[in-house]
Design a protein around this motif. Structure first.
Motif, PDB file in Angstrom:
ATOM      1  N   ARG A  31      27.816   1.701  80.248  1.00 53.30           N
ATOM      2  CA  ARG A  31      27.661   0.418  79.591  1.00 53.30           C
ATOM      3  C   ARG A  31      26.565  -0.390  80.279  1.00 53.30           C
ATOM      4  O   ARG A  31      26.522  -0.457  81.509  1.00 53.30           O
ATOM      5  CB  ARG A  31      28.959  -0.324  79.811  1.00 53.30           C
ATOM      6  CG  ARG A  31      29.497  -1.048  78.631  1.00 53.30           C
ATOM      7  CD  ARG A  31      30.784  -1.689  79.094  1.00 53.30           C
ATOM      8  NE  ARG A  31      31.550  -2.130  77.971  1.00 53.30           N
ATOM      9  CZ  ARG A  31      32.678  -2.790  78.088  1.00 53.30           C
ATOM     10  NH1 ARG A  31      33.170  -3.056  79.273  1.00 53.30           N
ATOM     11  NH2 ARG A  31      33.325  -3.181  77.008  1.00 53.30           N
ATOM     12  N   HIS A  67      25.093  -3.124  66.034  1.00 54.57           N
ATOM     13  CA  HIS A  67      26.208  -2.280  65.619  1.00 54.57           C
ATOM     14  C   HIS A  67      25.734  -1.046  64.854  1.00 54.57           C
ATOM     15  O   HIS A  67      26.259  -0.704  63.808  1.00 54.57           O
ATOM     16  CB  HIS A  67      27.229  -3.080  64.808  1.00 54.57           C
ATOM     17  CG  HIS A  67      28.024  -4.009  65.677  1.00 54.57           C
ATOM     18  ND1 HIS A  67      27.474  -5.120  66.243  1.00 54.57           N
ATOM     19  CD2 HIS A  67      29.315  -3.964  66.103  1.00 54.57           C
ATOM     20  CE1 HIS A  67      28.396  -5.751  66.971  1.00 54.57           C
ATOM     21  NE2 HIS A  67      29.516  -5.065  66.917  1.00 54.57           N
ATOM     22  N   PHE A 105      24.633  -3.151  70.491  1.00 53.33           N
ATOM     23  CA  PHE A 105      25.297  -4.417  70.139  1.00 53.33           C
ATOM     24  C   PHE A 105      24.343  -5.536  70.526  1.00 53.33           C
ATOM     25  O   PHE A 105      24.023  -5.682  71.705  1.00 53.33           O
ATOM     26  CB  PHE A 105      26.596  -4.600  70.928  1.00 53.33           C
ATOM     27  CG  PHE A 105      27.580  -3.462  70.819  1.00 53.33           C
ATOM     28  CD1 PHE A 105      28.643  -3.521  69.922  1.00 53.33           C
ATOM     29  CD2 PHE A 105      27.457  -2.338  71.623  1.00 53.33           C
ATOM     30  CE1 PHE A 105      29.566  -2.487  69.842  1.00 53.33           C
ATOM     31  CE2 PHE A 105      28.365  -1.300  71.540  1.00 53.33           C
ATOM     32  CZ  PHE A 105      29.424  -1.364  70.645  1.00 53.33           C
ATOM     33  N   PRO A 127      24.646 -12.524  70.086  1.00 57.01           N
ATOM     34  CA  PRO A 127      25.968 -12.709  70.707  1.00 57.01           C
ATOM     35  C   PRO A 127      27.059 -11.818  70.102  1.00 57.01           C
ATOM     36  O   PRO A 127      28.226 -12.019  70.412  1.00 57.01           O
ATOM     37  CB  PRO A 127      26.265 -14.184  70.405  1.00 57.01           C
ATOM     38  CG  PRO A 127      25.634 -14.422  69.080  1.00 57.01           C
ATOM     39  CD  PRO A 127      24.406 -13.543  69.036  1.00 57.01           C
ATOM     40  N   ASN A 128      26.644 -10.856  69.268  1.00 57.06           N
ATOM     41  CA  ASN A 128      27.670 -10.027  68.613  1.00 57.06           C
ATOM     42  C   ASN A 128      28.023  -8.799  69.432  1.00 57.06           C
ATOM     43  O   ASN A 128      27.795  -7.660  69.013  1.00 57.06           O
ATOM     44  CB  ASN A 128      27.201  -9.625  67.214  1.00 57.06           C
ATOM     45  CG  ASN A 128      26.980 -10.831  66.332  1.00 57.06           C
ATOM     46  OD1 ASN A 128      27.815 -11.744  66.301  1.00 57.06           O
ATOM     47  ND2 ASN A 128      25.851 -10.881  65.656  1.00 57.06           N
ATOM     48  N   SER A 129      28.557  -9.031  70.608  1.00 62.65           N
ATOM     49  CA  SER A 129      28.971  -7.919  71.464  1.00 62.65           C
ATOM     50  C   SER A 129      30.168  -8.376  72.288  1.00 62.65           C
ATOM     51  O   SER A 129      30.532  -9.554  72.261  1.00 62.65           O
ATOM     52  CB  SER A 129      27.838  -7.540  72.405  1.00 62.65           C
ATOM     53  OG  SER A 129      27.693  -8.541  73.388  1.00 62.65           O
ATOM     54  N   TYR A 130      30.722  -7.461  73.037  1.00 59.00           N
ATOM     55  CA  TYR A 130      31.883  -7.797  73.872  1.00 59.00           C
ATOM     56  C   TYR A 130      31.545  -8.911  74.856  1.00 59.00           C
ATOM     57  O   TYR A 130      32.285  -9.879  74.993  1.00 59.00           O
ATOM     58  CB  TYR A 130      32.347  -6.533  74.610  1.00 59.00           C
ATOM     59  CG  TYR A 130      33.561  -6.729  75.488  1.00 59.00           C
ATOM     60  CD1 TYR A 130      34.806  -7.019  74.936  1.00 59.00           C
ATOM     61  CD2 TYR A 130      33.465  -6.614  76.876  1.00 59.00           C
ATOM     62  CE1 TYR A 130      35.923  -7.190  75.743  1.00 59.00           C
ATOM     63  CE2 TYR A 130      34.578  -6.775  77.683  1.00 59.00           C
ATOM     64  CZ  TYR A 130      35.808  -7.071  77.112  1.00 59.00           C
ATOM     65  OH  TYR A 130      36.911  -7.236  77.914  1.00 59.00           O
ATOM     66  N   GLU A 186      25.699   0.905  74.854  1.00 63.50           N
ATOM     67  CA  GLU A 186      26.568   1.916  75.435  1.00 63.50           C
ATOM     68  C   GLU A 186      25.913   3.268  75.227  1.00 63.50           C
ATOM     69  O   GLU A 186      25.531   3.608  74.101  1.00 63.50           O
ATOM     70  CB  GLU A 186      27.945   1.900  74.776  1.00 63.50           C
ATOM     71  CG  GLU A 186      28.712   0.623  75.100  1.00 63.50           C
ATOM     72  CD  GLU A 186      30.067   0.542  74.414  1.00 63.50           C
ATOM     73  OE1 GLU A 186      30.795  -0.424  74.672  1.00 63.50           O
ATOM     74  OE2 GLU A 186      30.384   1.448  73.603  1.00 63.50           O
ATOM     75  N   ARG A 218      34.128 -15.605  74.713  1.00 67.74           N
ATOM     76  CA  ARG A 218      34.805 -14.657  73.805  1.00 67.74           C
ATOM     77  C   ARG A 218      36.298 -14.912  73.822  1.00 67.74           C
ATOM     78  O   ARG A 218      36.957 -14.834  72.803  1.00 67.74           O
ATOM     79  CB  ARG A 218      34.511 -13.204  74.193  1.00 67.74           C
ATOM     80  CG  ARG A 218      35.466 -12.202  73.546  1.00 67.74           C
ATOM     81  CD  ARG A 218      34.952 -10.782  73.518  1.00 67.74           C
ATOM     82  NE  ARG A 218      33.733 -10.644  72.749  1.00 67.74           N
ATOM     83  CZ  ARG A 218      33.674 -10.663  71.421  1.00 67.74           C
ATOM     84  NH1 ARG A 218      34.769 -10.839  70.701  1.00 67.74           N
ATOM     85  NH2 ARG A 218      32.530 -10.536  70.806  1.00 67.74           N
ATOM     86  N   LYS A 226      34.776  -2.494  83.253  1.00 69.10           N
ATOM     87  CA  LYS A 226      35.543  -3.278  82.262  1.00 69.10           C
ATOM     88  C   LYS A 226      34.997  -4.677  82.185  1.00 69.10           C
ATOM     89  O   LYS A 226      34.629  -5.256  83.169  1.00 69.10           O
ATOM     90  CB  LYS A 226      37.018  -3.312  82.662  1.00 69.10           C
ATOM     91  CG  LYS A 226      37.922  -3.961  81.625  1.00 69.10           C
ATOM     92  CD  LYS A 226      38.029  -3.167  80.360  1.00 69.10           C
ATOM     93  CE  LYS A 226      37.482  -3.932  79.160  1.00 69.10           C
ATOM     94  NZ  LYS A 226      37.545  -3.203  77.911  1.00 69.10           N
TER      95      LYS A 226
HETATM   96  N1  FFO Z   1      32.954   1.523  72.818  1.00 66.97           N
HETATM   97  C1  FFO Z   1      33.690   0.465  73.067  1.00 66.97           C
HETATM   98  N2  FFO Z   1      34.999   0.487  72.790  1.00 66.97           N
HETATM   99  C2  FFO Z   1      35.775  -0.599  73.053  1.00 66.97           C
HETATM  100  C3  FFO Z   1      35.234  -1.756  73.649  1.00 66.97           C
HETATM  101  C4  FFO Z   1      33.843  -1.772  73.924  1.00 66.97           C
HETATM  102  O1  FFO Z   1      33.289  -2.738  74.442  1.00 66.97           O
HETATM  103  N3  FFO Z   1      33.118  -0.646  73.612  1.00 66.97           N
HETATM  104  N4  FFO Z   1      36.072  -2.830  73.927  1.00 66.97           N
HETATM  105  C5  FFO Z   1      35.918  -3.715  74.953  1.00 66.97           C
HETATM  106  O2  FFO Z   1      35.963  -3.385  76.090  1.00 66.97           O
HETATM  107  C6  FFO Z   1      37.288  -2.987  73.169  1.00 66.97           C
HETATM  108  C7  FFO Z   1      36.933  -3.567  71.846  1.00 66.97           C
HETATM  109  N5  FFO Z   1      36.451  -4.913  71.992  1.00 66.97           N
HETATM  110  C8  FFO Z   1      35.298  -5.391  71.430  1.00 66.97           C
HETATM  111  C9  FFO Z   1      35.279  -6.686  70.991  1.00 66.97           C
HETATM  112  C10 FFO Z   1      34.169  -7.167  70.319  1.00 66.97           C
HETATM  113  C11 FFO Z   1      33.077  -6.365  70.116  1.00 66.97           C
HETATM  114  C12 FFO Z   1      31.924  -6.860  69.315  1.00 66.97           C
HETATM  115  O3  FFO Z   1      30.895  -6.225  69.242  1.00 66.97           O
HETATM  116  N6  FFO Z   1      32.064  -8.003  68.643  1.00 66.97           N
HETATM  117  C13 FFO Z   1      31.062  -8.611  67.802  1.00 66.97           C
HETATM  118  C14 FFO Z   1      30.971  -7.966  66.440  1.00 66.97           C
HETATM  119  C15 FFO Z   1      32.214  -7.988  65.649  1.00 66.97           C
HETATM  120  C16 FFO Z   1      32.101  -7.237  64.330  1.00 66.97           C
HETATM  121  O4  FFO Z   1      31.189  -6.470  64.121  1.00 66.97           O
HETATM  122  O5  FFO Z   1      32.967  -7.448  63.490  1.00 66.97           O
HETATM  123  C17 FFO Z   1      31.373 -10.082  67.672  1.00 66.97           C
HETATM  124  O6  FFO Z   1      32.492 -10.484  67.968  1.00 66.97           O
HETATM  125  O7  FFO Z   1      30.478 -10.821  67.281  1.00 66.97           O
HETATM  126  C18 FFO Z   1      33.078  -5.071  70.605  1.00 66.97           C
HETATM  127  C19 FFO Z   1      34.194  -4.578  71.265  1.00 66.97           C
HETATM  128  C20 FFO Z   1      37.967  -1.658  73.074  1.00 66.97           C
HETATM  129  N7  FFO Z   1      37.069  -0.570  72.727  1.00 66.97           N
END
Ligand code: FFO
Ligand code: GTP
Length: 452
Positions: A22, A47, A69, A72-75, A82, A121, A452
């Motif tokens: 990551r 994405h 990602f 701001p659209n990521s974890y 990744e 977040r 993490k």
């Molecule tokens: N490969 C992978 N798996 C994972 C995670 C990760 O970071 N990477 N996670 C974590 O460790 C958890 C999932 N959590 C996540 C929460 C938000 C987003 C994210 O990209 N959110 C964007 C887009 C949302 C969407 O497309 O609907 C956002 O909130 O704007 C990614 C992972 C569990 N599995």
């Protein structure tokens, strides 16, 4: 000031089918673009996943999938990439080295989640639940952590805060008009509010007993006279557990000693060695120690030896057990060779019969064990406090609210009242992280795993 771009392995160390590395931070896309041969990641959409190779100069280190990602659209809400590579420790090491050489640094434990928290977040209680979720080993731990991560506790704290903030602002408004002796907030209403808030807080703090039990296992003691079969029973229960785990191919797991999972609830057998006194020089000492252990337990499994115990003895043991006022299971052991009169007596006392050595009726024992612990909050989906830090903050909130109540009764001045309300708010804010210090955050996130 822009934060460093950080990198870490997100999957467990060792050989695996796939390893995920990551990367997060402002330089992520530029950095990975420089070593990735495939689609241009700067112009690619968020994405999306891209197949290509990672090269160190001319050497292909691996064929990988890149997950992109865009902040701001990521974890973390930063740019995140990744890299899913072949799960060889050598490849992983080479890739991480390469990324470090291009200007990233290794992430600290929990740093991705810490950034996710810093960037909004989720709040602190939710971030802490991420660690609990990863550590969860059974249904109840999983459910409590999932509920907290999805904001169950946070929402309750937020509601409490909002009510208090409203009143604080009334009181503070009165302060502005102090010359005129107005009362925007009726003291009776304020007291009513504080009482109802204290009621909510009490429910939360009381849930910590359960939360703690869920997290650490319910303290359980197998008691009974020497030779009743305590060790035999404990081993039978533990071995079954181990057998289940090692039956799953490819899993090597250290079974945590002396914890058994019964239908999703962990029972922790505390210091059972302490009650494994054999025919002691002074039996009384052994018995006393057993009793001391029993008093610390939340649940007692009490074994009667249906071969050797006498009727008188049994009456005494049961009387003592009842007096303790701790949930217990009365078990007649050695069913395979039980004396009829003993078994009859125990049947009248509602005992369950097992044979520890023959592993007979152990499933019944487990079912009864689960019934014994009240998990009402758990069933109803109520919020359960599982974290000592949250528990302490709630207690401090409660203390501050007591001072508010006291202050109203003593008719203290508004500025003191406002101060106590602000203290209460402060302690609520500690839970969700509105109020925090670097030390606290370091302390919390350093307990996470790397990646993490
Ligand atoms: N490969 C992978 N798996 C994972 C995670 C990760 O970071 N990477 N996670 C974590 O460790 C958890 C999932 N959590 C996540 C929460 C938000 C987003 C994210 O990209 N959110 C964007 C887009 C949302 C969407 O497309 O609907 C956002 O909130 O704007 C990614 C992972 C569990 N599995
Ligand atoms: N027949 C029969 N014997 C049993 C059963 N369970 C245990 N035993 C025997 O009872 C004896 C005592 O068992 P332990 O498990 O060592 O008893 P304990 O309560 O741990 O004993 P202390 O460590 O002395 O307190 C052993 O010889 C066991 O084999 C059973 O279900 N049936």
């Amino acid at each position: 000031m822009e934060l460093d771009t950080i990198v870490a392995l997100a999957t467990p160390a060792g050989v695996g089918a796939i390893g995920v590395i990551r990367v997060s931070g402002g330089k992520t896309i530029e950095l990975v673009n420089g070593i990735f041969k495939g689609k241009d990641l700067a112009s690619a959409k968020s994405h999306t996943i891209h197949l290509g190779t990672i090269r160190d100069e001319d050497v292909i280190v691996d064929e990988v999938l890149i997950s992109l990602f865009k902040g701001p659209n990521s974890y973390t809400k930063e740019d995140v990439i990744e890299i899913s590579c072949h799960g060889s420790p050598y490849i992983i090491q080479q890739l991480i080295k390469l990324i470090l050489s291009k200007g990233a640094r290794l992430a600290h434990p929990g740093e991705f989640t810490q950034r996710a928290f810093a960037n909004g977040r989720f709040d602190l209680a939710q971030a802490e639940a991420v660690a609990d979720l990863i550590a969860s080993e059974n249904e109840s731990m999983h459910r409590a952590a999932m509920n907290q991560m999805r904001g169950g506790l946070s929402q309750e704290i937020k509601n409490l805060r909002e009510e208090l903030v409203h009143f604080a602002s009334m009181i503070e408004l009165e302060l502005d008009f102090s010359e005129e002796d107005v009362e925007f907030a009726s003291r009776e209403d304020l007291k009513k509010l504080i009482y109802s808030l204290k009621g909510l807080i009490t429910r939360l703090t009381e849930s910590f007993t359960l939360g703690n039990a869920i997290k650490n296992g319910i303290p359980t003691v197998i008691a009974g006279k020497p030779n009743a079969g305590k060790s035999t029973l404990l081993n039978a229960l533990l071995n079954e557990e181990k057998a289940i785990v090692s039956d799953i191919p490819g899993t090597t797991r250290d079974v945590i000693e002396d914890v058994i999972n019964v239908e999703g609830i962990a029972f922790r057998f505390t210091d059972t060695a302490g009650i494994r006194t054999t025919e002691d020089k002074v039996e009384a000492i052994g018995v006393e120690r057993t009793y001391a252990k029993m008093k610390e337990a939340s649940v007692i499994i009490y074994l009667i030896d249906m071969i050797h115990d006498t009727l008188d003895d049994i009456q005494q043991q049961i009387a003592y057990l009842r007096d303790l006022d701790i949930p217990y299971l009365l078990i007649g052991n050695k069913l395979d060779q039980a004396k009829a009169e003993i078994q009859q007596q125990l049947a009248a006392d509602g005992a369950l019969f097992i044979s520890a050595s023959q592993k007979q009726n152990l499933e019944d024992l487990k079912a009864k064990l689960k019934e014994l612990v009240s998990l009402d909050d758990f069933k109803t989906g109520n919020t359960i406090v599982t974290n000592m830090r949250h528990y302490e903050s709630l207690q401090q909130t409660n203390d501050a609210l007591d001072r508010v109540l006291n202050g109203i009764d003593q008719q203290i001045t508004n500025d003191f009242l406002a101060m106590d309300i602000r203290h209460a708010l402060h302690h609520l804010g500690e839970i969700t992280g509105e109020i925090t210090t670097d030390d606290l955050l370091d302390n919390i996130f350093s307990k996470f795993c790397i990646g993490k």
